[in-house]
Design a protein around this motif. Sequence first.
Motif, mmCIF file in Angstrom:
data_model
loop_
_atom_site.group_PDB
_atom_site.id
_atom_site.type_symbol
_atom_site.label_atom_id
_atom_site.label_comp_id
_atom_site.label_asym_id
_atom_site.label_seq_id
_atom_site.Cartn_x
_atom_site.Cartn_y
_atom_site.Cartn_z
ATOM 1 N N ALA A 159 0.835 -1.196 0.000
ATOM 2 C CA ALA A 159 0.000 0.000 0.000
ATOM 3 C C ALA A 159 0.871 1.248 0.000
ATOM 4 N N LEU B 260 -3.225 6.541 -1.945
ATOM 5 C CA LEU B 260 -4.113 5.567 -2.598
ATOM 6 C C LEU B 260 -4.794 4.637 -1.612
ATOM 7 N N HIS B 261 -4.082 4.313 -0.510
ATOM 8 C CA HIS B 261 -4.615 3.335 0.440
ATOM 9 C C HIS B 261 -4.700 3.874 1.864
ATOM 10 N N GLY B 262 -4.746 5.190 2.015
ATOM 11 C CA GLY B 262 -4.891 5.768 3.346
ATOM 12 C C GLY B 262 -3.566 5.899 4.074
ATOM 13 N N GLU C 260 2.935 3.005 4.397
ATOM 14 C CA GLU C 260 2.270 3.759 3.326
ATOM 15 C C GLU C 260 2.910 5.127 3.121
ATOM 16 N N PRO D 184 -6.448 -0.044 -5.496
ATOM 17 C CA PRO D 184 -7.114 0.917 -4.604
ATOM 18 C C PRO D 184 -8.625 0.874 -4.795
ATOM 19 N N SER D 185 -9.345 1.513 -3.883
ATOM 20 C CA SER D 185 -10.796 1.615 -4.024
ATOM 21 C C SER D 185 -11.139 2.527 -5.191
ATOM 22 N N ASN E 32 -12.844 5.181 -5.325
ATOM 23 C CA ASN E 32 -12.812 6.618 -5.033
ATOM 24 C C ASN E 32 -11.468 7.090 -4.465
ATOM 25 N N ALA E 33 -10.428 6.271 -4.588
ATOM 26 C CA ALA E 33 -9.110 6.633 -4.057
ATOM 27 C C ALA E 33 -8.522 7.802 -4.843
ATOM 28 N N GLU E 34 -7.810 8.675 -4.131
ATOM 29 C CA GLU E 34 -7.170 9.825 -4.763
ATOM 30 C C GLU E 34 -5.662 9.625 -4.806
ATOM 31 N N GLN E 35 -5.042 10.011 -5.908
ATOM 32 C CA GLN E 35 -3.601 9.856 -6.074
ATOM 33 C C GLN E 35 -2.834 11.045 -5.520
ATOM 34 N N THR F 149 -1.133 -2.419 -10.359
ATOM 35 C CA THR F 149 -1.970 -2.822 -9.228
ATOM 36 C C THR F 149 -2.419 -4.271 -9.362
#
Length: 214
Positions: free
Chosen positions: A20, A24-26, A31, A55-56, A58-61, A71
């Motif tokens: 992660a 992308l993954h919090g 991370e 990633p989900s 709605n994930a933001e880069q 991925t």
Amino acid sequence: MNATHPHHPRPIRVAMLARAVFPLHGYGGIERHVYHLTKYLTRLGVEVTLYVQSPSDNAEQGDLQPHAIETLRYDYTSPLLAPNSVIGRQINFPIYSWRIGHRAARRVQHGDFDVVHSQGLCAFGYAIARNRIPLLRSVPFVANPHGMEEFRTPDRRKWLAYTPFRRLYAYGHRQADRVIATDACTKDDIPRYLRVDPARVIVIPSAIDVEECL
């Protein structure tokens, strides 16, 4: 200053194997480490290809701008078993590590990377391929085991449950050319827990973006 290969006028190409990355993954320690490492290597002109879990939607880069992002699915147990429970993690992570390791290995064989850098158990999958395919040993492999909480847990039940995980973890790092300790205090833990030759252990502290923290 651009980071270039000493024998070729092109950027150094790094395969970064992780589970992660922020954002992308919090949030999370690894991370954030992968995020800052990728961000600043890229600014130096290094071509970083990130291998991370899908990633989900709605994930933001954010401002994470690697050369490329590959991925792969991580969760093979949900909804039957929490993906990062003790059991779920030992099912999902080795499968994921094996898949990204072999995907990266195929590209190394084609001459696409100059360095392979793994985070945590992600060393395991690539180590299997590297042990089996001699050509891969001509490309430097650097592994960062981070905190190794599975080796330190005081909970006897958890320690026993993580026995297979620890063996895979140790195997992966013993195949690396260099293993990174994040500080001098934990340098001796890598030979102790992972049985890595002390001569192959180097100390590289995880970087902190002071400006971002302020």
